[in-house]
Design an enzyme around this catalytic site. Structure first.
Site, mmCIF file in Angstrom:
data_model
loop_
_atom_site.group_PDB
_atom_site.id
_atom_site.type_symbol
_atom_site.label_atom_id
_atom_site.label_comp_id
_atom_site.label_asym_id
_atom_site.label_seq_id
_atom_site.Cartn_x
_atom_site.Cartn_y
_atom_site.Cartn_z
ATOM 1 N N SER A 274 1.823 8.472 2.982
ATOM 2 C CA SER A 274 1.752 9.294 1.773
ATOM 3 C C SER A 274 3.095 9.820 1.299
ATOM 4 C CB SER A 274 0.842 10.488 2.021
ATOM 5 O OG SER A 274 0.986 11.419 0.968
ATOM 6 N N LEU B 225 -13.184 6.400 -7.868
ATOM 7 C CA LEU B 225 -13.254 7.719 -8.498
ATOM 8 C C LEU B 225 -13.732 7.634 -9.937
ATOM 9 C CD1 LEU B 225 -10.077 9.461 -7.085
ATOM 10 C CD2 LEU B 225 -12.456 9.953 -6.559
ATOM 11 N N ALA B 226 -13.192 6.690 -10.717
ATOM 12 C CA ALA B 226 -13.596 6.591 -12.120
ATOM 13 C C ALA B 226 -15.050 6.135 -12.222
ATOM 14 C CB ALA B 226 -12.669 5.636 -12.868
ATOM 15 N N GLY B 227 -15.415 5.089 -11.481
ATOM 16 C CA GLY B 227 -16.751 4.513 -11.598
ATOM 17 C C GLY B 227 -17.845 5.435 -11.099
ATOM 18 N N HIS C 4 1.848 -1.033 -4.811
ATOM 19 C CA HIS C 4 0.879 0.019 -4.568
ATOM 20 C C HIS C 4 -0.105 0.218 -5.716
ATOM 21 C CE1 HIS C 4 -0.824 3.674 -3.103
ATOM 22 N NE2 HIS C 4 -0.320 4.421 -4.056
ATOM 23 N N LEU D 297 -5.564 9.937 -8.898
ATOM 24 C CA LEU D 297 -6.847 10.581 -8.626
ATOM 25 C C LEU D 297 -7.237 11.431 -9.817
ATOM 26 C CD1 LEU D 297 -6.387 11.636 -4.884
ATOM 27 C CD2 LEU D 297 -7.126 9.477 -5.838
ATOM 28 N N ARG E 77 8.720 7.605 -7.673
ATOM 29 C CA ARG E 77 8.572 6.446 -6.792
ATOM 30 C C ARG E 77 9.473 5.274 -7.158
ATOM 31 N NH1 ARG E 77 1.940 6.805 -6.277
ATOM 32 N NH2 ARG E 77 2.007 8.605 -4.900
ATOM 33 N N HIS F 189 5.652 1.341 -4.142
ATOM 34 C CA HIS F 189 5.678 2.657 -3.501
ATOM 35 C C HIS F 189 6.757 2.691 -2.419
ATOM 36 C CE1 HIS F 189 4.445 6.288 -1.540
ATOM 37 N NE2 HIS F 189 3.503 6.487 -2.449
ATOM 38 N N ARG G 26 3.866 5.658 -12.590
ATOM 39 C CA ARG G 26 2.931 6.754 -12.374
ATOM 40 C C ARG G 26 3.508 7.750 -11.381
ATOM 41 N NH1 ARG G 26 -0.523 7.939 -8.554
ATOM 42 N NH2 ARG G 26 -0.548 5.909 -7.551
#
Lengths: 250, 665
Positions: free
Chosen positions: B283, B42-44, B428, B468, B336, B265, B462
């Site tokens: 999830s 996503l970042a790249g 995770h 994301l 988490r 996680h 996190r």
């Protein structure tokens, strides 16, 4: 469980390939198919041989990297399943399992079971997007209501993982299901309308340039698609393509 | 002295002011400037696409066969944004506050606030790209809630949100590749960063198909290479996820921040056997509707383990819904780290429900009944039978989580509609990473880090659906603005030559490392070493740590690393497609990072977020922070031996929130 494995070995793109036979023993039925190949490779390395090259990454059925043709079926015997999600409990003890790479002119072999699928990237680069720049100044997301049925159907096409099973399984090595999934997703959404015609033309043209075969509607791709993408999307793409061509002639 | 370059002024104005003050590069000059982006998650992908749209000449690299396969694709649950579409009181400030609190007050206020500010634009952008988020019957976007918060701000696309967002970013990237503005290098691994006159000016990459070593120069290098969870061997990361790019940057002068902050996680499918190669996440969104429990009594645990009692047949009063019991305010939706430790606590007490005693139940039975009754009402079915309610409930649960249930069944052969899922915590995400300033630049000028590869936004833990958000925020809305400030000095530099002593030296060191691995003459496969490292890390630097274990781990990892270079067997040649060689290079780096993680965990004498030191806990077993001693980022400078790295602290200043003991009770 014990298995006899017949695996395609090919040292490089230009090398002549052959089927090689291996034995694996003490395989647990809980193991995934790729973990069984890990066991084989461990065995090969310990005995001074080179391991079988194969593509894999996420091992949870979503990245689309794994790509094995197992006993004559893309991703093996189970429906809606990628190779990495296939488990050894789906095979019988003592069985002989044949493993080949995806075979298609547009997917040249790199080594053993690894093929080059960059042709699919190039199809997407030829129009499989909405031309919107990143600037943070688009309209508010909810300013564009999209009827749930359209959004849901677009989603069903959007789940394509780009693995190439549809190509590998088609007797013509056609990429129609892959291309149609993207064309259809964007055709169903309002965001995709401005470029609808150019998109389908650009992607189909690139698909032909890459050497993928034609579609003869046998439906094998739909059966083997691990994401269950429907042939309906091919119908939608054909309609859009025809419309585009007729419109351009006018 | 580390300068985080946080702009002055009130928290809510910092980013706007900063954007107004950073220097710009005019469009004609942008074409003369090269930027390398490594990694296409996503970042790249979002960074490469955005920088190319702006006019920079971009080269992008990924080790997979296509940029679309980066591991962001596997993210399931969703992406947070402060849209307040549900009218439940959400705001930029609340998203900021939840993230700071969720991170156990170990992240930077200014970065986190910026993240919350740009979150809403991410959703607008993605929708315009054609990302098919879930919608309600009115055609509006749907939301769900996630752990650690009390609002519904998570946007999702079934259990495939990461896939849909990544394909959105990939389509933007593909558009730029098609236009020739991004040159894409698939199946390439970054082997080293090249530093010229103190600035990052390029990379050495290996073509994984031919084995060729290539030199690529640029005016700036952006690392979007993900996290280092695979140090543990077993994790939810993809098999190829690795720390090598970040570690090479570290060896070339980038400080590594908070390496001990690892997220375990709580909801993953438990380990089944010794050949296990990776773990699969279920999830966190499942905790919206699933209830977590173990039996109250040991006799029932025994009966469930040996199969004489079915979990569905155990009476309600004999079950221990331990999260609801311990944390009544947040229940099954605690963050988490808290949920993971609570599962470990029950399993350590002998209540684990699988044969290995390392699993708890995640049960959808009450959700099926609840949804079924609602659906019966909607359809006007009067006095529905239990079977009718169940069938309607199953259909509702399937619509929400169908692909996750299917995945669970494929892996375990159990039907989660009929029997509760078994889950256990697994590695995770890694909150630590390369230290970056407010402009996402590491301690090496011109070398940037974005997404999971940097340390900046999540503190010590996190929150779900925030990875994301951060990846896309960095790539779409932060880097494109801040990078110009640095590149403005390079408009007259011209193309960087790859024919320099620095490139020579970097290439030589890469070739020497490859030769060392290939010619070691050992007999032991790479995976053996990786698995041993994983065991050391999981046992001594995992869900809980203590000083004695961490000291042992450092010695054990050093010994393992020594053995690796004597005994590893890497078959094949350097000039061919050679996956064992790729793997060996990555494991060599994990064997160094693992030691640094233990060193960092040993140095941090407190418990915070994902870092739980057994010596530092409250009477009821909750993490005990030491705000006087440890309200800082621990940054490590490479000195040769990982555990002898030099520590540089960045003090964290909290002007806007009061540091409190995190409570989810």
């Amino acid at each position: 469980m014990d298995f006899t494995l017949k695996i395609w070995r090919q040292e490089g793109p230009q090398a002549v390939g052959h089927m090689a036979t291996y034995q694996v023993t003490d395989i647990s039925d809980e193991m995934s198919f790729l973990e069984m190949i890990d066991v084989l490779n461990d065995q090969l390395v310990r005995s001074g041989d080179e391991p079988v090259a194969f593509d894999h990454d996420c091992r949870e059925g979503i990245c689309g990297m794994c790509s094995m043709f197992i006993n004559g079926e893309a991703h093996g015997p189970n429906r809606l399943t990628t190779t990495c999600q296939l488990h050894m409990r789906s095979f019988k003890n003592g069985e002989t399992i044949t493993i080949e790479p995806w075979r298609a002119a547009a997917f040249p072999v790199i080594r053993d079971l690894v093929v080059d699928r960059s042709s699919m990237d190039r199809i997407i680069q030829s129009g499989g997007y909405v031309s919107v720049n990143t600037n943070g100044n688009t309209v508010d997301a909810n300013a564009l209501p999209i009827p749930k049925p359209a959004a849901d159907e677009a989603f069903e096409a959007a789940v394509c993982i780009g693995c190439g099973a549809c190509v590998a399984t088609c007797k013509n090595a056609s990429a129609m299901l892959f291309v149609a999934a993207k064309v259809s997703q964007l055709a169903l959404l309002p965001q995709g309308q401005p470029e609808r015609t150019a998109r389908v033309e650009g992607m189909v043209e690139q698909m032909d340039l890459e050497g993928f075969g034609n579609c003869t509607n046998t439906g094998a791709c739909e059966v083997e698609c691990p994401m269950g993408i429907s042939l309906d999307h091919i119908a939608r793409m054909n309609r859009d393509y025809l419309t585009a061509k007729v419109a351009n002639k006018g | 002295m580390l300068d985080s370059k946080i702009p002055d002024g009130p928290l809510a104005d910092k980013w706007t002011k900063h954007k107004d003050n950073v220097r710009l590069v005019n469009p004609a000059n942008k074409r003369l400037i090269d930027v390398i982006v490594v990694g296409t998650g996503l970042a790249g992908s979002s960074a490469a696409a955005s920088l190319a749209e702006m006019g920079y000449s971009v080269k992008a690299f990924c080790f997979q066969d296509s940029p679309r396969r980066a591991h962001s694709i596997a993210a399931q649950g969703g992406i947070n944004a402060a849209k307040n579409y549900q009218n439940d009181g959400d705001s930029t400030y609340r998203l900021f506050y939840d993230t700071i609190k969720g991170g156990d007050y170990r992240s930077r206020e200014a970065n986190v606030h910026r993240l919350a500010e740009v979150s809403a634009s991410i959703i607008d952008q993605c929708v315009m790209q054609g990302v098919p988020f879930a919608r309600d019957y009115g055609g509006m976007l749907d939301n769900r809630s996630f752990g650690g918060v009390q609002v519904s701000r998570t946007f999702y696309a079934k259990g495939q949100t990461g896939q849909q967002l990544l394909l959105g970013a990939y389509s933007a990237l593909s558009r730029q590749i098609g236009q020739g503005k991004v040159e894409m290098f698939n199946r390439h691994e970054m082997m080293d960063v090249v530093v010229v006159d103190g600035k990052a000016r390029g990379i050495i990459a290996r073509n994984l198909i031919t084995g060729e070593i290539e030199r690529h120069s640029a005016h700036a290098v952006v690392l979007c290479t993900g996290g280092y969870g695979n140090t543990f061997f077993l994790s939810t990361n993809a098999m190829g996820s690795n720390v090598s790019a970040a570690w090479k940057a570290h060896r070339r002068g980038s400080y590594f921040a908070n390496p001990c902050y690892t997220q375990i996680h709580p909801t993953c499918i438990p380990v089944s056997d010794d050949a296990q190669s990776k773990l699969t996440l279920m999830s966190e969104s499942l905790r919206n509707d699933g209830r977590i429990w173990v039996p109250k009594h040991s006799k029932d645990v025994e009966a469930i383990r040996n199969g004489s009692l079915k979990p569905v047949d155990l009476a309600e009063e004999d079950r221990d819904y331990y999260l609801e019991r311990r944390y009544p305010a947040f229940g099954n939706l605690v963050p988490r780290d808290v949920a993971s430790r609570a599962a470990k606590e029950r399993c350590d007490a002998g209540m684990g429900v699988n044969k290995a005693g390392q699993a708890v139940f995640l049960d959808f039975d009450s959700a099926i009944t609840r949804y079924g009754s609602t659906e019966a009402n909607v359809r006007g079915i009067e006095n529905p039978t239990a079977e009718e309610v169940r069938a309607l409930g199953v259909a509702a649960v399937e619509a929400k989580y169908g692909n996750l249930f299917q995945m669970y069944q494929q892996i375990t052969a159990d039907n989660p509609y009929e029997t509760p899922m078994k889950i256990y915590p697994a590695v995770h995400y890694t909150m630590g990473g390369l230290w970056v300033d407010y402009n996402l630049m590491t301690t090496v000028p011109g070398l940037y880090a974005a997404g999971e590869a940097n340390f900046s936004d999540h503190g010590a833990n996190r929150l779900g659906a925030s990875a994301l958000m951060q990846g896309l925020a960095d790539g779409y809305f932060v880097l494109p603005y801040v990078i110009g400030d640095y590149l403005a000095d390079d408009i007259r530099t011209g193309a960087i030559s790859t024919d320099s002593s620095e490139f020579d030296e970097a290439e030589k060191s890469v070739t020497a490392r490859i030769d060392a691995l290939l010619n070691c003459g050992g007999k032991t496969p790479v995976d053996d070493f990786h698995k041993k490292l994983g065991q050391i890390m999981w046992n001594k630097c995992g869900m809980s740590r203590n000083a004695i274990g961490l000291r042992e781990a450092i010695t054990e990892i050093q010994a393992l690393r020594e053995r690796f270079y004597k005994e590893v067997c890497v078959p094949g040649r350097a000039d061919q497609f050679n996956q064992e060689l790729d793997k060996a290079g990555r494991v060599a780096d994990f064997l160094e990072l693992g030691e640094l993680m233990c060193k960092d965990a040993l140095e941090r004498n407190e418990s915070c977020g994902g870092h739980f030191r057994e010596e530092y806990q409250s009477e009821d077993g909750e993490a005990a922070r030491d705000d006087k001693g440890y309200t800082h980022v621990s940054n490590w400078e490479y000195t040769g031996v990982p555990s002898e790295a030099a520590l540089h602290k960045e003090e964290l200043v909290f002007d806007n929130v009061e540091l409190k003991t995190r409570s989810y009770k």
